[in-house]
Design an enzyme around this catalytic site. Structure first.
Site, PDB file in Angstrom:
ATOM      1  N   LYS A 173       0.824  -1.215   0.000  1.00  0.00           N
ATOM      2  CA  LYS A 173       0.000   0.000   0.000  1.00  0.00           C
ATOM      3  C   LYS A 173       0.853   1.257   0.000  1.00  0.00           C
ATOM      4  O   LYS A 173       0.536   2.235  -0.666  1.00  0.00           O
ATOM      5  CB  LYS A 173      -0.966   0.002   1.191  1.00  0.00           C
ATOM      6  CG  LYS A 173      -2.061  -1.023   1.033  1.00  0.00           C
ATOM      7  CD  LYS A 173      -3.191  -0.839   2.032  1.00  0.00           C
ATOM      8  CE  LYS A 173      -4.285  -1.867   1.771  1.00  0.00           C
ATOM      9  NZ  LYS A 173      -5.348  -1.885   2.753  1.00  0.00           N
ATOM     10  N   LYS A 198      -8.456 -11.300  -7.698  1.00  0.00           N
ATOM     11  CA  LYS A 198      -9.547 -11.403  -6.726  1.00  0.00           C
ATOM     12  C   LYS A 198     -10.555 -10.258  -6.894  1.00  0.00           C
ATOM     13  O   LYS A 198     -10.186  -9.155  -7.309  1.00  0.00           O
ATOM     14  CB  LYS A 198      -9.003 -11.465  -5.290  1.00  0.00           C
ATOM     15  CG  LYS A 198      -8.582 -10.156  -4.682  1.00  0.00           C
ATOM     16  CD  LYS A 198      -8.508 -10.271  -3.143  1.00  0.00           C
ATOM     17  CE  LYS A 198      -8.452  -8.875  -2.539  1.00  0.00           C
ATOM     18  NZ  LYS A 198      -8.665  -8.846  -1.107  1.00  0.00           N
ATOM     19  N   LYS A 228     -12.748  -3.986  -4.786  1.00  0.00           N
ATOM     20  CA  LYS A 228     -13.177  -2.691  -5.303  1.00  0.00           C
ATOM     21  C   LYS A 228     -12.022  -1.736  -5.527  1.00  0.00           C
ATOM     22  O   LYS A 228     -12.073  -0.882  -6.398  1.00  0.00           O
ATOM     23  CB  LYS A 228     -14.170  -2.058  -4.336  1.00  0.00           C
ATOM     24  CG  LYS A 228     -15.481  -2.786  -4.394  1.00  0.00           C
ATOM     25  CD  LYS A 228     -16.638  -1.864  -4.235  1.00  0.00           C
ATOM     26  CE  LYS A 228     -17.102  -1.834  -2.827  1.00  0.00           C
ATOM     27  NZ  LYS A 228     -18.397  -1.182  -2.685  1.00  0.00           N
TER      28      LYS A 228
HETATM   29  P1  ATP Z   1     -11.133  -3.630  -1.435  1.00  0.00           P
HETATM   30  O1  ATP Z   1     -12.333  -4.055  -2.190  1.00  0.00           O
HETATM   31  O2  ATP Z   1     -11.222  -2.247  -0.900  1.00  0.00           O
HETATM   32  O3  ATP Z   1      -9.856  -3.943  -2.147  1.00  0.00           O
HETATM   33  P2  ATP Z   1     -11.219  -6.002  -0.138  1.00  0.00           P
HETATM   34  O4  ATP Z   1     -12.284  -6.409  -1.069  1.00  0.00           O
HETATM   35  O5  ATP Z   1      -9.870  -6.656  -0.305  1.00  0.00           O
HETATM   36  O6  ATP Z   1     -11.083  -4.480  -0.158  1.00  0.00           O
HETATM   37  P3  ATP Z   1     -11.066  -6.142   2.678  1.00  0.00           P
HETATM   38  O7  ATP Z   1     -11.729  -5.103   3.499  1.00  0.00           O
HETATM   39  O8  ATP Z   1      -9.597  -6.101   2.511  1.00  0.00           O
HETATM   40  O9  ATP Z   1     -11.783  -6.210   1.283  1.00  0.00           O
HETATM   41  O10 ATP Z   1     -11.445  -7.585   3.162  1.00  0.00           O
HETATM   42  C1  ATP Z   1     -12.492  -7.916   4.019  1.00  0.00           C
HETATM   43  C2  ATP Z   1     -12.523  -9.426   4.137  1.00  0.00           C
HETATM   44  O11 ATP Z   1     -13.002  -9.996   2.917  1.00  0.00           O
HETATM   45  C3  ATP Z   1     -11.149 -10.048   4.392  1.00  0.00           C
HETATM   46  O12 ATP Z   1     -11.241 -11.068   5.369  1.00  0.00           O
HETATM   47  C4  ATP Z   1     -10.752 -10.610   3.041  1.00  0.00           C
HETATM   48  O13 ATP Z   1      -9.912 -11.730   3.174  1.00  0.00           O
HETATM   49  C5  ATP Z   1     -12.095 -10.973   2.426  1.00  0.00           C
HETATM   50  N1  ATP Z   1     -12.077 -10.847   0.969  1.00  0.00           N
HETATM   51  C6  ATP Z   1     -11.928  -9.702   0.260  1.00  0.00           C
HETATM   52  N2  ATP Z   1     -12.003  -9.924  -1.061  1.00  0.00           N
HETATM   53  C7  ATP Z   1     -12.220 -11.262  -1.218  1.00  0.00           C
HETATM   54  C8  ATP Z   1     -12.405 -12.129  -2.351  1.00  0.00           C
HETATM   55  N3  ATP Z   1     -12.389 -11.657  -3.589  1.00  0.00           N
HETATM   56  N4  ATP Z   1     -12.606 -13.444  -2.134  1.00  0.00           N
HETATM   57  C9  ATP Z   1     -12.635 -13.924  -0.867  1.00  0.00           C
HETATM   58  N5  ATP Z   1     -12.468 -13.173   0.245  1.00  0.00           N
HETATM   59  C10 ATP Z   1     -12.260 -11.858   0.097  1.00  0.00           C
END
Ligand code: ATP
Ligand code: LTN
Length: 338
Positions: free
Chosen positions: A118, A201, A204
């Site tokens: 980051k 993955k 957002k």
């Molecule tokens: P952003 O969308 O802002 O990049 P993020 O989607 O990575 O954020 P986080 O807030 O980092 O979301 O993650 C919240 C939880 O959701 C964490 O436990 C993370 O492991 C899980 N998570 C996030 N994206 C995925 C995904 N695509 N598949 C499975 N688990 C996920």
């Protein structure tokens, strides 16, 4: 209700960074939270202090925090079964955070890959110190509740390792104070990929959003996104992550939401083309999310009720956290106010 003391404790947190969670958040993390609340003494928090590291506007942060709580309940968290609260309502998080900062090596914190990624993206002048100490605050979130297990996605493994190291270091130096937690990282917990780039993955922050299914979006938007999901060459609906990442991702979503095995999911589409397949997946997704979105919106219309639920959660959390903090201070030689 079963005896609290006989049940293992779990704790997890999620940042209120958006107005809507996405399907990856739900299938990768929140669904496990819902499952664990029945068998465990579960504490779940919306980590608004962690979200300060992204510098949202005050009104945005406020709305996102309430929206996160409403969606967690709508997705199945039951405030009667688990302790659901907002991190900033329990001051011990910051207080233990400071204690742990005084036990963390600078080099140790510098090795956290999420910080490195980051901060590299933002550049050092635009990286706040809070991002550097973020994993230490997370360790405080966990250790305060004497949690045995921490259900999170794979990306959080290193932060859980740091938490364990800090807990063990404290115990060795000042006497047994903290339960040493284990990560609860389910392989089976689907890693959901982006519908437009099925090798990355669903997230957002790193995509345009066209391949991200948001819990709070309208059925029309989500149907459109699924219909335009990238599929692969060939015609058969088969689970093969290497050769058919797009189809496999949609099959994972379908199987998770219908509680069918991947094999059973595949069988549903024998002889069907990609068009039919995507339409069926879209229907399953929107029908699954429809009541969730309605419930979340209903909860958001009654802020007083949400506040009441959050107050009860904060009180339950505070009782546990204050005790751990007091024990920590005592163990270190900080004098009690009396
Ligand atoms: P952003 O969308 O802002 O990049 P993020 O989607 O990575 O954020 P986080 O807030 O980092 O979301 O993650 C919240 C939880 O959701 C964490 O436990 C993370 O492991 C899980 N998570 C996030 N994206 C995925 C995904 N695509 N598949 C499975 N688990 C996920
Ligand atoms: N860093 C985590 C969110 C988080 C968390 C926690 C998870 C903050 N505190 C305590 C588990 C336990 C994330 O980004 N998913």
């Amino acid at each position: 209700m079963s005896n609290e003391t006989s049940r293992e404790r779990v704790l997890s947190g999620i940042q209120p960074t958006h107005l809507s969670f996405h399907l990856g958040n739900y299938l990768g993390a929140i669904k496990q939270w819902v499952d664990l609340q029945s068998s465990h003494d579960a504490f779940y928090c919306v980590v608004d202090l962690h979200a300060l590291t992204i510098g949202a506007k005050p009104e945005e942060l406020r709305r996102r925090t309430l929206a996160s709580v409403a969606q967690l309940i709508a997705l199945g968290l039951d405030p009667e079964k688990c302790t659901l609260f907002i991190q900033s309502h329990v001051p011990a998080h910051n207080q233990l955070g400071w204690v742990l900062e005084c036990l963390t090596g600078f080099g140790e914190a510098s090795r956290m890959t999420q910080f490195k990624d980051k901060s590299q993206k933002a550049g050092s002048d635009r990286t706040v110190v809070g991002l550097f100490t973020y994993p230490i605050l997370q360790a405080a979130d966990i250790l305060l509740y004497q949690a045995h297990k921490v259900p999170v996605g794979e990306d959080q493994r290193q932060h859980i390792e740091l938490t364990r190291d800090l807990g063990q270091r404290f115990n060795a130096k000042f006497g047994e104070t903290f339960t040493i937690p284990e990560g609860y990282i389910l392989k089976a917990a689907a890693k959901i990929n982006d519908l437009q780039d099925p090798t990355a993955k669903m997230s957002k922050s790193s995509s345009s959003g066209a391949g991200v299914i948001e819990i709070m979006d309208s059925p029309e938007i989500n149907i459109k996104k699924i219909k335009s999901a990238v599929t692969d060459t060939g015609r058969e609906v088969l689970f093969d992550e290497q050769a058919k990442p797009g189809v496999s991702n949609l099959l994972s979503i379908y199987s998770a939401l219908t509680a069918k095995t991947i094999t059973a999911a595949q069988e549903d589409f024998i002889g069907k083309g990609y068009g039919d397949f995507k339409m069926t997946v879209a229907e399953v997704v929107v029908e699954y999310l429809r009541p969730v979105r309605e419930k979340a919106n209903e909860l958001l219309e009654d802020e007083a009720h949400l506040s009441k639920l959050l107050k009860i959660g904060a009180e339950k959390a505070d009782a546990v956290a204050s005790k751990t903090l007091r024990d920590t201070y005592d163990a270190m030689g900080l004098i009690s106010r009396g």
